[in-house]
Design a protein around this motif. Structure first.
Motif, mmCIF file in Angstrom:
data_model
loop_
_atom_site.group_PDB
_atom_site.id
_atom_site.type_symbol
_atom_site.label_atom_id
_atom_site.label_comp_id
_atom_site.label_asym_id
_atom_site.label_seq_id
_atom_site.Cartn_x
_atom_site.Cartn_y
_atom_site.Cartn_z
ATOM 1 N N SER A 159 47.029 29.849 34.536
ATOM 2 C CA SER A 159 47.965 30.879 33.640
ATOM 3 C C SER A 159 49.486 30.846 34.258
ATOM 4 C CB SER A 159 46.996 31.872 33.851
ATOM 5 O OG SER A 159 47.239 32.125 35.151
ATOM 6 N N PHE A 161 49.772 37.520 35.196
ATOM 7 C CA PHE A 161 48.588 38.562 34.860
ATOM 8 C C PHE A 161 47.404 38.400 33.838
ATOM 9 C CE2 PHE A 161 48.631 42.345 31.584
ATOM 10 C CZ PHE A 161 48.223 43.259 32.705
ATOM 11 N N LEU A 162 48.147 37.595 33.176
ATOM 12 C CA LEU A 162 46.637 37.213 32.385
ATOM 13 C C LEU A 162 46.101 36.506 32.204
ATOM 14 C CD1 LEU A 162 49.372 36.520 29.230
ATOM 15 C CD2 LEU A 162 47.596 38.518 29.584
ATOM 16 N N VAL A 198 44.604 36.842 35.001
ATOM 17 C CA VAL A 198 43.485 37.423 36.136
ATOM 18 C C VAL A 198 42.935 38.346 35.334
ATOM 19 C CG1 VAL A 198 43.468 39.329 37.624
ATOM 20 C CG2 VAL A 198 45.260 37.344 38.689
ATOM 21 N N GLN A 199 43.479 38.616 34.283
ATOM 22 C CA GLN A 199 42.858 40.046 33.020
ATOM 23 C C GLN A 199 41.779 39.041 32.642
ATOM 24 O OE1 GLN A 199 42.909 43.140 32.942
ATOM 25 N NE2 GLN A 199 44.599 42.912 34.417
ATOM 26 N N ILE A 200 41.904 37.680 31.954
ATOM 27 C CA ILE A 200 41.233 37.253 31.348
ATOM 28 C C ILE A 200 40.186 35.912 31.925
ATOM 29 C CG2 ILE A 200 41.091 35.049 30.299
ATOM 30 C CD1 ILE A 200 43.851 35.545 29.006
ATOM 31 N N SER A 201 40.226 36.101 33.530
ATOM 32 C CA SER A 201 39.171 35.258 34.327
ATOM 33 C C SER A 201 38.158 36.396 34.578
ATOM 34 C CB SER A 201 40.378 35.209 35.687
ATOM 35 O OG SER A 201 39.007 35.044 36.521
ATOM 36 N N MET A 202 39.065 37.999 34.884
ATOM 37 C CA MET A 202 37.747 38.584 35.051
ATOM 38 C C MET A 202 36.756 39.366 33.550
ATOM 39 S SD MET A 202 40.706 41.905 37.222
ATOM 40 C CE MET A 202 39.951 42.953 35.653
ATOM 41 N N LEU A 203 37.249 39.128 32.603
ATOM 42 C CA LEU A 203 36.455 38.887 31.101
ATOM 43 C C LEU A 203 35.903 37.761 31.276
ATOM 44 C CD1 LEU A 203 39.228 39.873 28.973
ATOM 45 C CD2 LEU A 203 37.658 41.655 29.884
ATOM 46 N N PHE A 215 44.175 30.784 38.413
ATOM 47 C CA PHE A 215 45.333 31.637 38.347
ATOM 48 C C PHE A 215 46.592 30.840 38.650
ATOM 49 C CE2 PHE A 215 47.868 33.397 41.015
ATOM 50 C CZ PHE A 215 48.474 34.796 40.550
#
Length: 122
Positions: A62, A96-97, A99-104, A59
């Motif tokens: 990023s 923001f990106l 967090v989204q990439i980490s979740m994916l 995080f």
């Protein structure tokens, strides 16, 4: 966990979090004005320390990349007066990106682990 038993990578994550989020706090303070700068810096440092302690290295990376790219883009498009605005916006987008990439990536790893456990049981 005491300071004597804390591993080096944990200390590095905390210091990295303080540096990245402290810088973001400074950028936000510059945009908001002089009176609110100390508040933004303290909040950034506190959040950075907590994020580093919890192990949010991806995080923070990023956010760092977003800040650098946003500042560079603002410098190219609007000139040197707007670097802090671009860096702050880039840090927000990078976070923001990230967090989204980490979740994916976590969902992908869970699916892969589930498919491997199904293949082993057959």
């Amino acid at each position: 966990m005491t300071a004597d038993t804390m591993p080096f990578h944990k200390w590095f994550d905390i210091v990295f979090g303080l540096a990245v989020m402290g810088t973001v706090g400074v950028l936000i303070g510059v945009i908001m004005g002089g009176g609110l700068m100390p508040v933004a810096i303290v909040l950034g440092l506190a959040m950075g320390g907590v994020i580093g302690y919890l192990g949010g290295r991806r995080f923070l990376i990023s956010i760092l990349i977003g800040s650098v790219l946003g500042g560079a883009l603002a410098w190219l498009v609007a000139g040197s007066d707007r670097i802090s605005v671009g860096a702050g916006a880039g840090a927000a987008m990078g976070g923001f990106l990230g967090v989204q990439i980490s979740m994916l990536l976590d969902v992908r790893a869970a699916r892969r682990a589930q498919s491997q456990s199904v293949n082993l049981s057959e």
